[in-house]
Design an enzyme around this catalytic site. Structure first.
Site, mmCIF file in Angstrom:
data_model
loop_
_atom_site.group_PDB
_atom_site.id
_atom_site.type_symbol
_atom_site.label_atom_id
_atom_site.label_comp_id
_atom_site.label_asym_id
_atom_site.label_seq_id
_atom_site.Cartn_x
_atom_site.Cartn_y
_atom_site.Cartn_z
ATOM 1 N N CYS A 110 -26.394 7.211 -55.306
ATOM 2 C CA CYS A 110 -25.794 7.771 -53.862
ATOM 3 C C CYS A 110 -25.012 6.697 -53.516
ATOM 4 O O CYS A 110 -25.571 5.449 -53.199
ATOM 5 C CB CYS A 110 -26.700 8.216 -53.070
ATOM 6 N N CYS A 129 -26.961 5.486 -49.983
ATOM 7 C CA CYS A 129 -28.343 5.064 -49.981
ATOM 8 C C CYS A 129 -28.865 4.419 -51.126
ATOM 9 O O CYS A 129 -29.984 3.735 -51.018
ATOM 10 C CB CYS A 129 -29.478 6.167 -49.469
ATOM 11 N N CYS A 185 -11.835 20.013 -63.434
ATOM 12 C CA CYS A 185 -11.870 20.727 -61.957
ATOM 13 C C CYS A 185 -11.267 19.481 -61.405
ATOM 14 O O CYS A 185 -10.897 19.851 -60.057
ATOM 15 C CB CYS A 185 -13.263 20.924 -61.803
ATOM 16 N N CYS A 203 -27.991 14.508 -51.423
ATOM 17 C CA CYS A 203 -28.818 13.360 -52.039
ATOM 18 C C CYS A 203 -30.238 13.594 -51.506
ATOM 19 O O CYS A 203 -30.466 14.025 -50.191
ATOM 20 C CB CYS A 203 -28.366 11.866 -51.414
ATOM 21 N N CYS A 228 -31.238 10.585 -48.757
ATOM 22 C CA CYS A 228 -30.564 10.255 -47.328
ATOM 23 C C CYS A 228 -29.934 11.720 -46.652
ATOM 24 O O CYS A 228 -29.470 11.861 -45.781
ATOM 25 C CB CYS A 228 -29.524 9.353 -47.465
ATOM 26 N N HIS A 236 -23.903 14.619 -48.384
ATOM 27 C CA HIS A 236 -23.011 15.520 -49.046
ATOM 28 C C HIS A 236 -22.596 14.771 -50.341
ATOM 29 O O HIS A 236 -22.082 13.683 -50.259
ATOM 30 C CB HIS A 236 -22.208 15.998 -48.272
ATOM 31 N N HIS A 243 -20.867 20.080 -54.977
ATOM 32 C CA HIS A 243 -21.537 21.431 -55.026
ATOM 33 C C HIS A 243 -21.780 21.622 -56.320
ATOM 34 O O HIS A 243 -21.300 21.041 -57.374
ATOM 35 C CB HIS A 243 -20.343 22.467 -54.674
ATOM 36 N N ASP A 258 -20.977 27.242 -64.173
ATOM 37 C CA ASP A 258 -20.099 27.258 -65.417
ATOM 38 C C ASP A 258 -20.176 25.937 -66.236
ATOM 39 O O ASP A 258 -19.195 25.681 -66.490
ATOM 40 C CB ASP A 258 -18.800 27.818 -64.966
ATOM 41 N N ARG A 277 -22.754 22.988 -63.491
ATOM 42 C CA ARG A 277 -21.730 21.888 -63.339
ATOM 43 C C ARG A 277 -22.108 21.386 -61.796
ATOM 44 O O ARG A 277 -21.746 21.930 -60.725
ATOM 45 C CB ARG A 277 -20.444 22.362 -63.314
ATOM 46 N N CYS A 337 -20.494 19.321 -59.403
ATOM 47 C CA CYS A 337 -19.199 18.747 -59.192
ATOM 48 C C CYS A 337 -19.203 17.943 -57.786
ATOM 49 O O CYS A 337 -19.211 18.485 -56.886
ATOM 50 C CB CYS A 337 -18.391 19.943 -58.673
#
Length: 178
Positions: A86, A89, A104, A135, A138, A141, A144, A148, A156, A158
């Site tokens: 991450c 953190c 993607c 995470c 912490c 974000h 997602h 698939d 996956r 992503c």
């Protein structure tokens, strides 16, 4: 002789790429007292504090759930062996052995490093229903998760490159054994 020159050029390019990634990731770590690659204690830090510590771009993605543009992240095409952490953190997230090419536009993985490395949250933004990946230390974000991906998990993950730090696996080599 041509093979040796070609191998040397590839090694120099790889080292330059690794140095660029390290320079970007170290830029804001100096001011971040919460960054640790060994501490797994869950953090409870306000966004007000994170805003003072993180770069504007990282704050927008990690704390406000923005998304970097597809095919622009520094780690999208990274195929060097190592570990992904991450960027906020330092929590261990993914091994390069779980990374795969998904086309993607973002780095994709089929499983996290540990079960508690990440958390999941329902995301109904942008007129879609998805599962957000955060995470586990912490709550930042990361991206997602989708159903698939490749075997063995079919998942996956992503992820946004900016939300990740990368540390290459340094293998001991004999001089001249490229």
């Amino acid at each position: 002789m041509k093979t040796t020159i070609r191998t040397t050029v590839i090694c120099i390019f790889s080292l330059f790429f690794i140095q660029t990634i390290f320079a970007q990731s170290k830029k804001f770590k100096a001011d971040n007292v919460y960054y640790s690659r060994t501490d797994t204690k869950v953090l409870n830090v306000s966004n007000e504090v994170w805003k003072k510590i993180l770069s504007k771009e990282l704050y927008q993605v990690a704390r406000e759930a923005a998304t970097e543009r597809a095919f622009t992240g520094s780690l999208y095409q990274n195929d060097i062996r190592g570990t992904y952490y991450c960027a906020v953190c330092g929590n261990g997230l993914f091994l390069s052995t779980a990374k795969f090419e998904s086309a993607c536009g973002w780095p994709s993985f089929y499983e996290p490093l540990r079960t508690k490395s990440v958390l999941y949250k329902k995301d109904s933004s942008h007129n879609m229903v998805r599962t957000e990946v955060l995470c586990g230390r912490c709550g930042s974000h990361l991206g997602h998760i989708f159903d698939d991906g490749p075997k063995p998990t079919g998942k996956r993950y992503c992820m946004n490159s900016i939300s990740l730090d990368f540390e290459p696996l340094v293998a001991a080599r004999k001089i001249g054994s490229f």
